[in-house]
Scaffold this motif. Sequence first.
Motif, PDB file in Angstrom:
ATOM      1  N   GLU B  67      62.829 -37.276 -21.547  1.00 47.68           N
ATOM      2  CA  GLU B  67      62.956 -38.714 -21.286  1.00 47.68           C
ATOM      3  C   GLU B  67      63.618 -39.361 -22.486  1.00 47.68           C
ATOM      4  O   GLU B  67      63.305 -39.022 -23.628  1.00 47.68           O
ATOM      5  CB  GLU B  67      61.566 -39.330 -21.072  1.00 47.68           C
ATOM      6  CG  GLU B  67      61.576 -40.833 -20.837  1.00 47.68           C
ATOM      7  CD  GLU B  67      60.202 -41.461 -21.020  1.00 47.68           C
ATOM      8  OE1 GLU B  67      59.346 -40.851 -21.690  1.00 47.68           O
ATOM      9  OE2 GLU B  67      59.999 -42.571 -20.503  1.00 47.68           O
ATOM     10  N   CYS B  68      64.538 -40.298 -22.221  1.00 46.37           N
ATOM     11  CA  CYS B  68      65.196 -41.014 -23.310  1.00 46.37           C
ATOM     12  C   CYS B  68      65.029 -42.512 -23.044  1.00 46.37           C
ATOM     13  O   CYS B  68      65.901 -43.127 -22.407  1.00 46.37           O
ATOM     14  CB  CYS B  68      66.667 -40.622 -23.385  1.00 46.37           C
ATOM     15  SG  CYS B  68      67.509 -41.205 -24.867  1.00 46.37           S
ATOM     16  N   PRO B  69      63.951 -43.121 -23.510  1.00 50.68           N
ATOM     17  CA  PRO B  69      63.672 -44.525 -23.195  1.00 50.68           C
ATOM     18  C   PRO B  69      64.664 -45.514 -23.807  1.00 50.68           C
ATOM     19  O   PRO B  69      64.896 -46.586 -23.247  1.00 50.68           O
ATOM     20  CB  PRO B  69      62.279 -44.765 -23.790  1.00 50.68           C
ATOM     21  CG  PRO B  69      61.739 -43.437 -24.140  1.00 50.68           C
ATOM     22  CD  PRO B  69      62.885 -42.511 -24.315  1.00 50.68           C
ATOM     23  N   ASN B  70      65.215 -45.150 -24.980  1.00 56.68           N
ATOM     24  CA  ASN B  70      66.223 -45.996 -25.609  1.00 56.68           C
ATOM     25  C   ASN B  70      67.081 -45.132 -26.524  1.00 56.68           C
ATOM     26  O   ASN B  70      66.840 -43.926 -26.662  1.00 56.68           O
ATOM     27  CB  ASN B  70      65.573 -47.164 -26.371  1.00 56.68           C
ATOM     28  CG  ASN B  70      64.606 -46.694 -27.451  1.00 56.68           C
ATOM     29  OD1 ASN B  70      64.994 -45.981 -28.371  1.00 56.68           O
ATOM     30  ND2 ASN B  70      63.346 -47.103 -27.347  1.00 56.68           N
ATOM     31  N   SER B  71      68.039 -45.737 -27.168  1.00 55.72           N
ATOM     32  CA  SER B  71      69.013 -44.954 -27.938  1.00 55.72           C
ATOM     33  C   SER B  71      68.424 -44.299 -29.168  1.00 55.72           C
ATOM     34  O   SER B  71      69.055 -43.429 -29.771  1.00 55.72           O
ATOM     35  CB  SER B  71      70.187 -45.843 -28.348  1.00 55.72           C
ATOM     36  OG  SER B  71      69.726 -46.912 -29.145  1.00 55.72           O
ATOM     37  N   SER B  72      67.217 -44.690 -29.573  1.00 55.53           N
ATOM     38  CA  SER B  72      66.617 -44.142 -30.786  1.00 55.53           C
ATOM     39  C   SER B  72      65.525 -43.117 -30.514  1.00 55.53           C
ATOM     40  O   SER B  72      65.085 -42.431 -31.436  1.00 55.53           O
ATOM     41  CB  SER B  72      66.001 -45.256 -31.640  1.00 55.53           C
ATOM     42  OG  SER B  72      66.953 -46.202 -32.021  1.00 55.53           O
ATOM     43  N   LEU B  73      65.093 -43.029 -29.296  1.00 53.78           N
ATOM     44  CA  LEU B  73      63.892 -42.274 -28.994  1.00 53.78           C
ATOM     45  C   LEU B  73      64.140 -41.235 -27.912  1.00 53.78           C
ATOM     46  O   LEU B  73      64.809 -41.501 -26.907  1.00 53.78           O
ATOM     47  CB  LEU B  73      62.803 -43.243 -28.532  1.00 53.78           C
ATOM     48  CG  LEU B  73      61.386 -42.709 -28.343  1.00 53.78           C
ATOM     49  CD1 LEU B  73      60.864 -42.068 -29.617  1.00 53.78           C
ATOM     50  CD2 LEU B  73      60.468 -43.849 -27.911  1.00 53.78           C
ATOM     51  N   LEU B  74      63.596 -40.058 -28.135  1.00 51.00           N
ATOM     52  CA  LEU B  74      63.704 -38.975 -27.158  1.00 51.00           C
ATOM     53  C   LEU B  74      62.332 -38.311 -27.049  1.00 51.00           C
ATOM     54  O   LEU B  74      61.713 -37.999 -28.061  1.00 51.00           O
ATOM     55  CB  LEU B  74      64.733 -37.941 -27.617  1.00 51.00           C
ATOM     56  CG  LEU B  74      65.081 -36.796 -26.675  1.00 51.00           C
ATOM     57  CD1 LEU B  74      65.783 -37.320 -25.431  1.00 51.00           C
ATOM     58  CD2 LEU B  74      65.969 -35.776 -27.385  1.00 51.00           C
ATOM     59  N   ASN B  75      61.859 -38.159 -25.826  1.00 51.72           N
ATOM     60  CA  ASN B  75      60.568 -37.519 -25.586  1.00 51.72           C
ATOM     61  C   ASN B  75      60.748 -36.235 -24.799  1.00 51.72           C
ATOM     62  O   ASN B  75      61.719 -36.075 -24.046  1.00 51.72           O
ATOM     63  CB  ASN B  75      59.647 -38.461 -24.795  1.00 51.72           C
ATOM     64  CG  ASN B  75      59.326 -39.740 -25.532  1.00 51.72           C
ATOM     65  OD1 ASN B  75      59.096 -39.722 -26.739  1.00 51.72           O
ATOM     66  ND2 ASN B  75      59.308 -40.850 -24.807  1.00 51.72           N
ATOM     67  N   LEU B  76      59.790 -35.346 -24.966  1.00 50.21           N
ATOM     68  CA  LEU B  76      59.734 -34.147 -24.125  1.00 50.21           C
ATOM     69  C   LEU B  76      58.305 -34.021 -23.616  1.00 50.21           C
ATOM     70  O   LEU B  76      57.379 -33.780 -24.386  1.00 50.21           O
ATOM     71  CB  LEU B  76      60.133 -32.903 -24.920  1.00 50.21           C
ATOM     72  CG  LEU B  76      60.266 -31.615 -24.103  1.00 50.21           C
ATOM     73  CD1 LEU B  76      61.361 -31.741 -23.042  1.00 50.21           C
ATOM     74  CD2 LEU B  76      60.564 -30.420 -25.028  1.00 50.21           C
ATOM     75  N   HIS B  77      58.152 -34.243 -22.313  1.00 46.58           N
ATOM     76  CA  HIS B  77      56.838 -34.193 -21.692  1.00 46.58           C
ATOM     77  C   HIS B  77      56.554 -32.774 -21.232  1.00 46.58           C
ATOM     78  O   HIS B  77      57.412 -32.118 -20.628  1.00 46.58           O
ATOM     79  CB  HIS B  77      56.777 -35.179 -20.514  1.00 46.58           C
ATOM     80  CG  HIS B  77      57.088 -36.589 -20.897  1.00 46.58           C
ATOM     81  ND1 HIS B  77      56.313 -37.309 -21.785  1.00 46.58           N
ATOM     82  CD2 HIS B  77      58.113 -37.407 -20.536  1.00 46.58           C
ATOM     83  CE1 HIS B  77      56.834 -38.507 -21.952  1.00 46.58           C
ATOM     84  NE2 HIS B  77      57.927 -38.594 -21.212  1.00 46.58           N
TER      85      HIS B  77
END
Lengths: 114, 116
Positions: B67-77
């Motif tokens: 998931e990439c909620p915004n240009s600064s943040l990347l998540n891996l669920h």
Amino acid sequence: SQQGEEDPQALSIQEGENATMNCSYKTSINNLQWYRQNSGRGLVHLILIRSNEREKHSGRLRVTLDTSKKSSSLLITASRAADTASYFCATVLAGGTSYGKLTFGQGTILTVHP
Amino acid sequence: DTEVTQTPKHLVMGMTNKKSLKCEQHMGHRAMYWYKQKAKKPPELMFVYSYEKLSINESVPSRFSPECPNSSLLNLHLHALQPEDSALYLCASSPRDIPYSNQPQHFGDGTRLSIL
């Protein structure tokens, strides 16, 4: 299939000596990059050489690229104990849709003894 | 210190747990990457996001959900992982300038994941 292969797999030298690592790849590339990884850490970019370049220098690092032989070498001169790390070559394939996708070689583990 | 920050540094989870890995960068980079690295092996690309859109999925099993909620943040669920998913998970970013391929990638120090 793996794009980049490196040799040697492991290299052990004394401080002050030079270290040379080699990388071979199979298909046409846009560029080739070298990264260092210290134990338990992320990768650190060292140098990028484009397919139309033959040699690049950065401090004690010298990289060569021979596209006819599909190979590259990384030379570290006057090595230091702090150079002890794993070194990976990574290729970006030629073409416009790779999004900078890196394909890594197997890596060379360099140990520099004080 | 790296400019790409990954949390947590270590994670132990059971096969039925749900957890998330987080990656953050404030360099204004517009391409972000997830890699998986097994011990004594090179990193293997999992996902690429370009301008917050998923651009590459390297046939990763659906138990990994980026998931990439915004240009600064990347998540891996993570959900229902297997023991073979134990590895170092690395996040990276690059400027994504044209030509985007000629940019180095900046890596975080990774999250070491262990699946019990």
